[in-house]
Design an enzyme around this catalytic site. Structure first.
Site, PDB file in Angstrom:
ATOM      1  N   GLN A 213       0.819  -1.210   0.000  1.00  0.00           N
ATOM      2  CA  GLN A 213       0.000   0.000   0.000  1.00  0.00           C
ATOM      3  C   GLN A 213       0.853   1.261   0.000  1.00  0.00           C
ATOM      4  O   GLN A 213       0.336   2.346  -0.224  1.00  0.00           O
ATOM      5  CB  GLN A 213      -0.906   0.020   1.235  1.00  0.00           C
ATOM      6  CG  GLN A 213      -1.998  -1.018   1.226  1.00  0.00           C
ATOM      7  CD  GLN A 213      -2.783  -1.037   2.518  1.00  0.00           C
ATOM      8  OE1 GLN A 213      -2.812  -2.065   3.193  1.00  0.00           O
ATOM      9  NE2 GLN A 213      -3.414   0.053   2.875  1.00  0.00           N
ATOM     10  N   ARG A 326      -4.807   8.038  17.068  1.00  0.00           N
ATOM     11  CA  ARG A 326      -6.097   8.150  16.370  1.00  0.00           C
ATOM     12  C   ARG A 326      -7.228   7.562  17.203  1.00  0.00           C
ATOM     13  O   ARG A 326      -8.381   7.995  17.076  1.00  0.00           O
ATOM     14  CB  ARG A 326      -6.033   7.481  14.994  1.00  0.00           C
ATOM     15  CG  ARG A 326      -7.214   7.823  14.108  1.00  0.00           C
ATOM     16  CD  ARG A 326      -7.008   7.390  12.671  1.00  0.00           C
ATOM     17  NE  ARG A 326      -6.173   8.297  11.939  1.00  0.00           N
ATOM     18  CZ  ARG A 326      -6.620   9.111  10.969  1.00  0.00           C
ATOM     19  NH1 ARG A 326      -7.902   9.148  10.673  1.00  0.00           N
ATOM     20  NH2 ARG A 326      -5.790   9.887  10.322  1.00  0.00           N
ATOM     21  N   ARG A 358      -7.738  -0.917   8.672  1.00  0.00           N
ATOM     22  CA  ARG A 358      -8.843  -0.043   8.271  1.00  0.00           C
ATOM     23  C   ARG A 358      -9.499   0.680   9.456  1.00  0.00           C
ATOM     24  O   ARG A 358     -10.110   0.063  10.315  1.00  0.00           O
ATOM     25  CB  ARG A 358      -9.882  -0.890   7.542  1.00  0.00           C
ATOM     26  CG  ARG A 358     -10.908  -0.126   6.757  1.00  0.00           C
ATOM     27  CD  ARG A 358     -11.765  -1.102   5.976  1.00  0.00           C
ATOM     28  NE  ARG A 358     -12.686  -0.434   5.070  1.00  0.00           N
ATOM     29  CZ  ARG A 358     -13.490  -1.074   4.234  1.00  0.00           C
ATOM     30  NH1 ARG A 358     -13.463  -2.395   4.175  1.00  0.00           N
ATOM     31  NH2 ARG A 358     -14.303  -0.421   3.442  1.00  0.00           N
ATOM     32  N   THR A 462      -2.673  12.162  10.334  1.00  0.00           N
ATOM     33  CA  THR A 462      -2.229  13.048  11.407  1.00  0.00           C
ATOM     34  C   THR A 462      -0.730  13.318  11.315  1.00  0.00           C
ATOM     35  O   THR A 462      -0.219  14.226  11.965  1.00  0.00           O
ATOM     36  CB  THR A 462      -2.586  12.457  12.786  1.00  0.00           C
ATOM     37  OG1 THR A 462      -2.183  11.088  12.828  1.00  0.00           O
ATOM     38  CG2 THR A 462      -4.088  12.535  13.012  1.00  0.00           C
ATOM     39  N   GLU A 733     -12.519   4.067   5.185  1.00  0.00           N
ATOM     40  CA  GLU A 733     -12.556   3.649   6.583  1.00  0.00           C
ATOM     41  C   GLU A 733     -13.842   3.986   7.329  1.00  0.00           C
ATOM     42  O   GLU A 733     -14.276   3.210   8.190  1.00  0.00           O
ATOM     43  CB  GLU A 733     -11.364   4.269   7.324  1.00  0.00           C
ATOM     44  CG  GLU A 733     -10.028   3.771   6.835  1.00  0.00           C
ATOM     45  CD  GLU A 733      -8.868   4.560   7.432  1.00  0.00           C
ATOM     46  OE1 GLU A 733      -7.863   3.937   7.801  1.00  0.00           O
ATOM     47  OE2 GLU A 733      -8.969   5.793   7.522  1.00  0.00           O
TER      48      GLU A 733
END
Length: 784
Positions: A213, A326, A358, A462, A733
């Protein structure tokens, strides 16, 4: 070709934005024609790799005897950490805590110690089992449940968020509840496992075809391990058979091993893990122990919250820091907390290092928020939906002060009230709640439950520098378009959406735009396809590139026809220049003949966002995506077995680029979230061995597990508050935590056995065993 203006307005291109062409590879997926890494024709002489894994969870490597391995049939060589020519580290933050191959000690059961390179994959894997390794076993920490957060080793610096005075707010609150929740992890269970094919080039060059990814991160990690500059390494990926975050950092190890072997032996080398090896040796969604202390009034209005989110990080940092961050960013979900204190605790354990999945910690934070809502609802004797609505952030456009998050960002686009109100009506929540109550009153064994839960999901990395993207667009002189960008395709339709954006800019049919493999040789320094930002970032970058070319074409047409620029208008598959029109391909041919540049590199960086981690404040997210789900379940109180009777979802994707793709993402995300919270249980034994390492022992949802009635709708009135790509919103997500509706419907059904007087405190995954234990616990408490 002149047409009346009204005819022009009715005419559109085929496959532009806000339409729903099918996934560009859908027919290839179902027919088997889609080419994945393992389908690439292997170069002559390709060798294959097999890993030698640790058989203890924590220990010193006293001796390694590989003589039998080297003598095995087909073996060409065996690699250990001493064969790494550069730095023996693939940690994404360069912390030097995540070796390519173990050196001196092992820190989890299944850690790669050596790698066999042989003529065939079967020979490599069989030879790897012949090693004789002597360990000096050390004490191992496996589970986080009983670890002391205040004293146990943490793999990275934790985060603390605070606003107001939570301690004073709790002390003065009329009512207060404390509790603890166990929340399990999740295996990515992608259909295509970790795989890389490395082909050596001349000098220090190597091409790695990798299921990743993050092509640029993999490029840098491979270069780091090889001891060469990044320009010597090219990473290419056409598509992945699923990723879900499991190929953001976890692809780096296989890529590095294949590249090291390929350069050492000057032959192509492939490594492909089987399912058991993949599940044992690669990271997963973090499991959490969530401690909460909530103060509230008699109406159920939350006044103060104190959270601790302890997470099983594993043996190295990997992405545990930002995942924990997060989780804290989403510990409020859609609710305003006047006073809040929340801290993370990424705990070291002798298990594989957990990683992106995810939602990236966001869903875990939301689980904490919804548990708090449940506690308050049971304490004041109200329907949890009433407590949810009472504590929502202020609605968009409503002036007030209930719109500041625990990280001090204002929520300026809140539409959760409208979404919940519309879903409450369309799903007939009140009528079904009454019907379920009547059913439970007369049904002795089977009980039903219902829940409606919201989602507010922040969109952006972030890590500020990750909020950028590049793209490359060429127009060839026949009018066909070549499009490349830094995002990766893992089945989610990213390439299609970006191609739609390019087609829209040039007003040409989608089939004129060629989607090409992602490669670091075309677009450098790409961000991983993660954080739901793939279409947001890469779509804008591709649009920027297309507009550069379009601007040159307009200037050329205006000059050559002696008309103002305003009179050059792109129409479906043609261009109007003054009073005349010509096909798009004709304009391109003329521009080429006039030596107009028909290629451009586009770029985009997300505006407004900033984050000060030390201070725990900033504008962490560009915008929020919203949604809500209403689920109804039936449980057998004698066995704990259950079925999901019905789920209704209303989700916000802004002005959707492709509704068909987005609805598919919502359906899949919900099912994956439901699986995480119900059936997907990871279990390590006391020796640190993962016992749920195959489909036989790890239960993902089947088609038969989906809700019997499954209704999914998009908001038809929403558009992004910020100027995103065509005012669309991310959809990768945000749908996953919609699965919380199933967990809380199960909780509601369990609560009915005690007449909804006791909070069930149902932990996740809510397997039938856990449901049954919760039922028995409530029955026992009722007798006391």
């Amino acid at each position: 070709m002149n047409k009346h203006t009204s005819d022009l307005r009715a005419e559109t291109i085929i496959g532009g934005v806000h339409s729903s062409p099918r996934h560009d590879s859908a027919h290839k997926h179902v027919s088997g024609a889609a080419v994945y890494i393992d389908d690439i024709t292997e170069p002559t002489g390709t060798l294959h790799a097999g890993l030698g894994l640790s058989t203890v969870a924590h220990g010193v490597l006293k001796s390694i005897d590989l003589s039998a391995v080297r003598a095995a049939p087909g073996v060409v060589t065996v690699l250990t950490h001493e064969d790494v020519p550069g730095v023996n580290d693939i940690s994404p933050s360069y912390m030097n805590d995540d070796p390519v191959l173990a050196a001196g000690k092992v820190e989890f059961h299944g850690q790669p110690i050596f790698c066999v390179i042989a003529e065939t994959r079967e020979q490599a894997r069989r030879a790897a089992r012949l090693a004789k390794i002597e360990f000096e076993e050390l004490p191992a920490d496996i589970d986080i449940w009983d670890l002391d957060v205040s004293t146990h080793r943490q793999v990275v610096t934790p985060l603390t968020l605070k606003r107001g005075d939570a301690a004073a707010g709790l002390q003065s609150a009329p009512r207060r509840v404390k509790g603890r929740m166990r929340l399990g992890g999740q295996d990515h269970f992608y259909l295509e496992g970790q795989v890389s094919l490395a082909v050596p080039g001349e000098d220090d060059e190597v091409i790695v075809y990798c299921s990743t990814q993050g092509p640029s991160e993999t490029q840098h990690m491979v270069a780091h391990a090889l001891g060469v500059p990044s320009n010597a390494v090219t990473i290419e990926v056409r598509r992945m058979g699923g990723g879900f975050g499991g190929k953001e950092t976890q692809a780096n190890q296989c890529a590095a091993i294949a590249a090291i072997a390929a350069k050492k032996l000057k032959r192509a080398v492939k490594i492909r893990l089987d399912r058991d090896e993949d599940m044992v040796a690669t990271g997963k969604r973090h499991d959490f122990a969530i401690d909460y202390d909530v103060g509230f009034d008699d109406e159920g209005r939350i006044l103060a919250v104190d959270y601790t989110f302890a997470l099983r990080a594993g043996f190295s940092a990997d992405l545990s820091g930002p995942v924990g961050d997060r989780a804290l960013f989403h510990c409020d979900n859609a609710y305003f907390f006047p006073h809040v204190h929340a801290k993370s605790a990424p705990l070291y354990t002798n298990t594989v290092s957990n990683t992106a999945f995810r939602g990236f910690g966001g869903p875990q934070g939301m689980v904490g928020a919804e548990r708090v809502i449940d506690e308050v609802a049971f304490a004041v004797g109200k329907d949890p939906l009433e407590i949810r609505k009472l504590n929502f952030y202020d609605a968009m456009g409503v002036k007030g002060e209930r719109n500041v998050t625990p990280y001090h960002q204002k929520v300026e686009d809140c539409i959760i009230q409208r979404i919940v109100a519309e879903l409450e009506e369309s799903a007939d929540y009140a009528g079904r709640r009454q019907a379920i109550s009547e059913f439970n009153a007369t049904s002795r064994i089977v009980k039903r439950g219902i829940a409606l839960t919201p989602v507010k999901f922040g969109i952006s990395f972030t890590k500020t520098e990750s909020n950028q993207a590049g793209a490359l667009v060429h127009i060839y002189n026949d009018g066909s378009v070549h499009m490349n960008h830094g995002g990766t395709e893992m089945g989610q339709g990213l390439h299609l959406k970006v191609a739609q954006v390019v087609a829209e800019e040039f007003q040409i049919d989608l089939d004129r735009v060629k989607i090409t493999a992602t490669t670091t040789a075309k677009v450098p320094n790409t961000s991983p396809t993660a954080a739901s930002s793939g279409a947001d970032l890469n779509g804008m970058a591709a649009q920027n590139a297309a507009r550069q070319i379009k601007d040159r074409l307009i200037a050329f047409a205006a000059e050559s026809h002696q008309v103002p620029r305003e009179q050059v208008v792109f129409l479906p598959n043609r261009v109007r220049i003054g009073d005349s029109e010509m096909p798009f391909s004709d304009l391109i041919k003329k521009a080429y003949m006039a030596r107009v540049q028909l290629s451009a590199a586009g770029f985009y960086k997300t505006p407004k966002i900033h984050w000060d981690r030390k201070a725990g404040r900033g504008h962490a997210f560009y915008y929020y995506a919203y949604g809500a789900a209403c689920s109804e379940v039936s449980i057998d109180t004698l066995t704990g077995e259950y079925v999901v009777e019905r789920t209704d979802i209303l989700h916000d994707t802004g002005r959707s680029l492709n509704k068909a793709i987005d609805i598919g993402q919502i359906e899949g995300g919900f099912i994956q979230g439901m699986g995480w919270l119900t059936t997907e249980e990871l279990w390590w034994d006391g020796k640190g061995r993962l016992r749920t390492h195959a489909p036989s022992t790890y239960k993902i949802p089947l088609a038969s597990d989906r809700p019997k009635i499954f209704n999914v709708a998009l908001t038809d009135w929403s558009e992004a508050y910020e100027p995103t790509i065509h005012r669309s919103k991310a959809v990768g997500e945000p749908p996953l935590p919609l699965g919380l509706a199933v967990l809380h419907a199960l909780s509601d059904a369990v609560a009915s056995v005690a007449d909804h007087k006791i909070c069930p405190r149902l932990d996740a995954p809510a397997t039938p065993e856990r449901v049954l234990m919760a039922i028995e616990r409530l029955k026992a408490a009722q007798k006391e």
